[in-house]
Design a protein around this motif. Structure first.
Motif, mmCIF file in Angstrom:
data_model
loop_
_atom_site.group_PDB
_atom_site.id
_atom_site.type_symbol
_atom_site.label_atom_id
_atom_site.label_comp_id
_atom_site.label_asym_id
_atom_site.label_seq_id
_atom_site.Cartn_x
_atom_site.Cartn_y
_atom_site.Cartn_z
ATOM 1 N N SER A 1 41.832 48.008 46.567
ATOM 2 C CA SER A 1 41.705 48.048 45.146
ATOM 3 C C SER A 1 40.601 48.548 45.556
ATOM 4 O O SER A 1 39.714 49.624 45.219
ATOM 5 N N GLU A 2 39.848 48.202 47.010
ATOM 6 C CA GLU A 2 38.261 48.407 47.013
ATOM 7 C C GLU A 2 38.243 49.566 47.596
ATOM 8 O O GLU A 2 37.390 50.666 47.834
ATOM 9 N N GLN A 3 39.192 49.616 48.645
ATOM 10 C CA GLN A 3 39.433 51.039 49.629
ATOM 11 C C GLN A 3 39.632 51.881 49.107
ATOM 12 O O GLN A 3 38.257 53.000 49.433
ATOM 13 N N LEU A 4 39.893 51.737 48.084
ATOM 14 C CA LEU A 4 40.728 52.860 47.231
ATOM 15 C C LEU A 4 39.786 53.466 45.988
ATOM 16 O O LEU A 4 39.920 54.594 45.892
ATOM 17 N N GLY A 5 39.364 53.162 45.730
ATOM 18 C CA GLY A 5 38.273 52.590 44.743
ATOM 19 C C GLY A 5 39.277 52.488 43.764
ATOM 20 O O GLY A 5 38.447 52.995 42.651
ATOM 21 N N ILE A 6 40.170 51.685 43.123
ATOM 22 C CA ILE A 6 41.299 51.380 42.172
ATOM 23 C C ILE A 6 40.965 50.284 41.647
ATOM 24 O O ILE A 6 41.160 49.149 42.220
ATOM 25 N N PHE A 7 40.269 49.810 40.335
ATOM 26 C CA PHE A 7 40.167 48.645 39.557
ATOM 27 C C PHE A 7 40.772 49.091 38.625
ATOM 28 O O PHE A 7 40.777 48.844 37.418
#
Length: 453
Positions: A128-134
């Motif tokens: 999530s952090e790497q892809l910017g998806i939360f």
């Protein structure tokens, strides 16, 4: 020591219960944790040999590949899983991780969203952090406005265009200019040449003149050359179609271009249409994210079926290095109903290819049969590289000595040492598709060539 005892106990248990999939997977996980990757891979391959459709073992094997940094092999296996109608969420998650590793962040984000939408328990904080998806974060008003804007965005007005006129050629080469490929030539004779040269016989059986043949195999093995020679053999007009002639940035124009191509071919029958790298135009619709791409595939299928006009006398050849990316609908009867594997040339074919390549060049008793024995695994393009390197060496010597000398066998043997088979990488990928994604025996020819069955 405890690890070794645990592994031995698990192996013993598996020998007593070889059909126990959870036990096999658990043992492979232990082996991976201990970095005994080859043993884990072997264990899972044996299991898939007994149960080739087992999703859990396929995922475990893909994870084992990833642990060894065999990204290509892992990607092949996972792509076969996510291409199914209702892909497993774990397969989507692994696909996202592999895509991120290759640098395709956009596609990775799409697959990650699909995975967590299907199974919320698969949320991975690191990914999530790497892809910017939360997933747990609420959309802000600004984000919502951006999404609305993206939904409203359109491709723009389609400008007026002049319909493209495609130019046909009349190839002067024939099957005599193609080294080897005798089995392929026989198939093409039955499907394309004999219907044109003996129409009365085919008419008696109610067999129409037309249809398609799909050629697949490693690059550089003569697929394009064979297609052009086919047209020359029947003295038909020939059109080699590139994707740049069809694809257009404006929505709807690609379909119009494709229709215009087939329409012109029907007015110039008999003719041979050759689609090189056809998977670029006919990729699997399951992998597509835009409706525009799907519309082009549907148009292509419609043209092959002759929905708007008869295709009799229009002979269609296509080539691809990646048949696994081609939409399965193209293989139905009446479309590309002959799918032919074009392998690297065998020894006899290599000798014939070298004879053709050396024709008209200054040579002195070149032993092409000996050279054919020394060039196993080389494609036709590789053999051309061997001849080109040998000629360049002779040109350098002629410039220095002032005396041009003919090519001899030793010149070509020396050049051969500088050329590595370009087909090895392709077979590495094809082997995995043939072993793990071979529905209906589509890639049995690859297994036969590699002597794996």
């Amino acid at each position: 020591m405890n690890d070794e005892k645990s592994i031995e106990a698990l192996r013993t248990a598996l020998e007593l219960s070889p059909e126990n999939v959870p036990l096999r997977i658990h043992l492979s996980d232990v082996l991976v944790r201990l970095r005994q990757y080859e043993d884990a891979e072997s264990l899972l391959r044996i299991g898939l040999g007994k149960d080739p459709d087992n999703l859990t073992m396929k995922l475990s094997l893909a994870e084992t590949f990833r642990a060894q940094d065999k990204i290509n092999e892992a990607m092949v296996l996972v792509e076969s899983l996510v291409g199914e109608r209702n892909p497993d969420a774990n397969a989507l998650l692994l696909h996202a991780k592999l895509l991120l590793h290759t640098g395709d962040e956009r596609h990775a984000a799409q697959q990650y969203r699909s995975a967590i939408d299907a199974n919320g328990d698969l949320v991975d904080d690191t990914l999530s952090e790497q892809l910017g998806i939360f997933p747990d974060r609420e959309w802000s008003n600004e984000d919502a406005e951006q999404r609305d804007w993206a939904a409203r965005e359109h491709a723009g007005d389609v400008p007026d265009r002049v319909e493209t006129t495609f130019e046909f050629e009349r190839p002067e080469i024939s099957f005599e200019d193609v080294g080897g490929m005798d089995a392929l030539k026989d198939e093409i004779r039955m499907k394309i040449i004999h219907p044109l040269t003996h129409p009365e016989i085919y008419e008696a059986y109610g067999k129409k003149i037309g249809g398609g043949i799909l050629l697949y195999g490693p690059p550089g093995c003569g697929k394009t050359h064979l297609a052009r020679a086919t047209a020359g053999q029947v003295k038909a007009k020939f059109m080699s179609v590139g994707i740049h002639q069809i694809l257009d940035m404006w929505i709807g124009n690609s379909e119009k271009q494709l229709h215009a191509l087939f329409d012109q071919a029907r007015r110039n029958r008999p003719c041979v249409l050759f689609f090189d790298e056809v998977d670029a135009l006919g990729a699997s619709r399951a992998d597509m994210k835009t409706s525009g791409s799907r519309h082009l595939i549907n148009q292509f299928l419609s043209e092959l079926d002759g929905v708007s006009a008869s295709n009799e006398g229009v002979l269609i050849l296509a080539a691809t290095n990646a048949p696994w990316h081609l939409d399965s609908a193209f293989r139905r009867p009446g479309r590309f109903d002959r799918v032919l594997f074009v392998p690297p040339p065998d020894q006899e074919a290599r000798s014939a290819i070298l004879d053709i390549l050396l024709a008209g060049k200054p040579t002195d008793r070149v032993d092409t049969r000996l050279l054919a024995k020394k060039t196993e695994g080389l494609s036709g393009a590789d053999l051309k590289a061997v001849v080109d390197i040998a000629i360049e060496a002779k040109l350098r010597a002629a410039m220095q000595e002032g005396i041009p000398k003919p090519l001899v066998t030793k010149d070509l043997q020396k050049a051969n040492g500088q050329v590595k088979p370009s087909t090895a990488e392709w077979f590495s990928t094809a082997k995995n598709y043939a072993m793990f994604s071979n529905q209906g025996g589509a890639y049995d020819d690859i297994l036969d060539y590699l002597k794996l069955r």
